[in-house]
Design an enzyme around this catalytic site. Sequence first.
Site, PDB file in Angstrom:
ATOM      1  N   LYS B  79       0.851  -1.197   0.000  1.00 50.34           N
ATOM      2  CA  LYS B  79       0.000   0.000   0.000  1.00 50.34           C
ATOM      3  C   LYS B  79       0.880   1.237   0.000  1.00 50.34           C
ATOM      4  O   LYS B  79       1.857   1.295   0.756  1.00 50.34           O
ATOM      5  CB  LYS B  79      -0.916  -0.030   1.235  1.00 50.34           C
ATOM      6  CG  LYS B  79      -1.954   1.086   1.282  1.00 50.34           C
ATOM      7  CD  LYS B  79      -2.880   0.945   2.486  1.00 50.34           C
ATOM      8  CE  LYS B  79      -3.963   2.010   2.499  1.00 50.34           C
ATOM      9  NZ  LYS B  79      -4.880   1.879   3.657  1.00 50.34           N
ATOM     10  N   SER B 159      -9.922   2.413   2.702  1.00 51.02           N
ATOM     11  CA  SER B 159      -8.933   3.027   1.846  1.00 51.02           C
ATOM     12  C   SER B 159      -8.002   2.028   1.167  1.00 51.02           C
ATOM     13  O   SER B 159      -7.394   2.352   0.158  1.00 51.02           O
ATOM     14  CB  SER B 159      -8.101   4.021   2.652  1.00 51.02           C
ATOM     15  OG  SER B 159      -7.276   3.344   3.589  1.00 51.02           O
ATOM     16  N   SER B 183     -10.473   0.347   7.112  1.00 48.42           N
ATOM     17  CA  SER B 183      -9.841   0.413   5.797  1.00 48.42           C
ATOM     18  C   SER B 183      -9.191  -0.879   5.311  1.00 48.42           C
ATOM     19  O   SER B 183      -8.805  -0.969   4.153  1.00 48.42           O
ATOM     20  CB  SER B 183      -8.798   1.538   5.764  1.00 48.42           C
ATOM     21  OG  SER B 183      -9.431   2.768   5.570  1.00 48.42           O
TER      22      SER B 183
END
EC number: 6.3.5.7
Lengths: 100, 494
Positions: B79, B159, B183
């Site tokens: 990420k 997210s 998330s």
Amino acid sequence: MSVDKETVAKIASLARIQMTDAELEKMAPELNNILAWVEQLGEVDTSDVEPMTAVIPNTLRLRDDVVDADPLTGGGVQDKVLANAPASEHGFFGVPKVIE
Amino acid sequence: MTNLTELGVAQIRDGVAAGDFTAREVAEAFNANVAAAEALNTFIVTTPEKALEAADAVDAARAKGETLGAMAGVPIGMKDLFATEGVQTTAASHILEGFTPHYESTVSANLWRAGAGMLGKLNLDQFAMGSSNETSYFGEVKSPWRKEGSNTALTPGGSSGGSASAVAARLCPAATGTDTGGSIRQPAAITGTTGIKPTYGRCSRWGVVAFASSLDQAGPMTRSVTDCAIMLEAMAGFDPKDATSLDLPVPEWEKGLNPDLSGKKVGIPREYRMDGTPQDILDSWERGKEWLRDAGAEIVDVSLPHTTYALPAYYIIAPAEASSNLARYDGVRYGLRDLPDGAGLQDMYAATREEGFGDEVKRRILIGTYVLSAGFYDAYYNQAQKIRTLVARDFEQAWADCDLILAPTTPNAAFGLGEMQADPLAMYLNDVFAVPASLAGLPAMSVPGGLNSDGLPLGLQLVGKQFDEQSVLNAGLAIEQRNGFTAKPENWWA
């Protein structure tokens, strides 16, 4: 409690974010919606509740009082620290003139 | 020949160790899938050479008979919230575009040490703020899933939407995620993948771009519970560089996996049964209870009375911490600088932050600044912190009656991109079931819970006691074994 455009402008200036009139107009009702929704927290009687300060009980650890205890977070890495600076001079971060 | 990109972490690690295939072959296969999936927009930066380099190191170590790491030969997606030395790290923002860290986050360093390789940096909601991946400066991520008989582009959630999309689409066997208010779990749920947020403090936050420091926690996103256990074990650990890092040994979660839940009590929180929850979410929850009962658990009714207040409290606490964390982006030390002609320092800050932050980030900074400002601190921020105490106390009291909690992960399946953008509040509601565990710092996991009537995945959420990731993983495994979830998105993107 409702915020008007002037209040949003004041918050934006506290947050150091420049905003146009149009952006302020658009943001005011959005913030009002969110703030109106969080107002429901006022319904809860919290008079004998302590605010949470740490989610997991943990004692504060102190680092050994020595220079460069950790090579990554210690000193001596000026070049790396400055490597991503938009402007640097003489080993410092460069900023616009602050004092006339 | 095995299709290597269908394999998970355990299968790749074991296959490489046994010599069934080389780490290089695995890395090449995933690099090819990544290169063919631009339509999904999952990666901000790809690093095929890094994946090959790590793979070659593993193959060389194996040839020499050295002991291989826990993730040896497994290429992963990272990420783009984790600082990676020498590779652009942006948090999907314009303000950090072009930022190349000269250091490595502790979590990513742990993973490289365990033998993993990096396929690239995964797209996300800007500064991890969002539940749909539409706030990224680098464009929205598309879910590989589509409703049956429809071409409408769907959200992969957020997210960690790039991570979820990449894992679901077989672009990587595993990816890192971060979870502040859901998330990891929300995107895992709506993409049919598996993700766990450990107890707050298990994974170091050092080198992870900060959103809300008292909530942020990294975790793995994979296609199976076993893979989550392996990867979490590799990521976690005490880090003296993070003052909130837990100074505890990392349990051997993989070895401890056991789907027999005899003697365990699983609580069903009655407050999570909210008005308007779609029937297929409720059906999936019912199936989850059956599976856990079948695994030997006793299902009990529990109450978490402050559930409805968790989300509004979160939307005070998280923006408050964000407004303070994001003060560091001012155009001085790194990232974007906007210096209008004749501007002074204050003007430079304001112009840089106007240009560099997206709308959702600005919205949250403004809310945070407002609730922390003089006169409002007690009414908003302090009250929210007190509610947080009550939410955590609810869980403490529930543990008197149960060992674990089972709930839906999200109140709905994936929605169309653009569908919820007009109303920030409607979007926030996506995390209504995920946020309470975040506020209480508890380990929580999402595992697939079947498909809805449109053929889209739904997730089941397991929440455990502090430090008890093992029970969460075990219950996840019990569900996984009974669910037999094999559905996968059709490849329309390559």
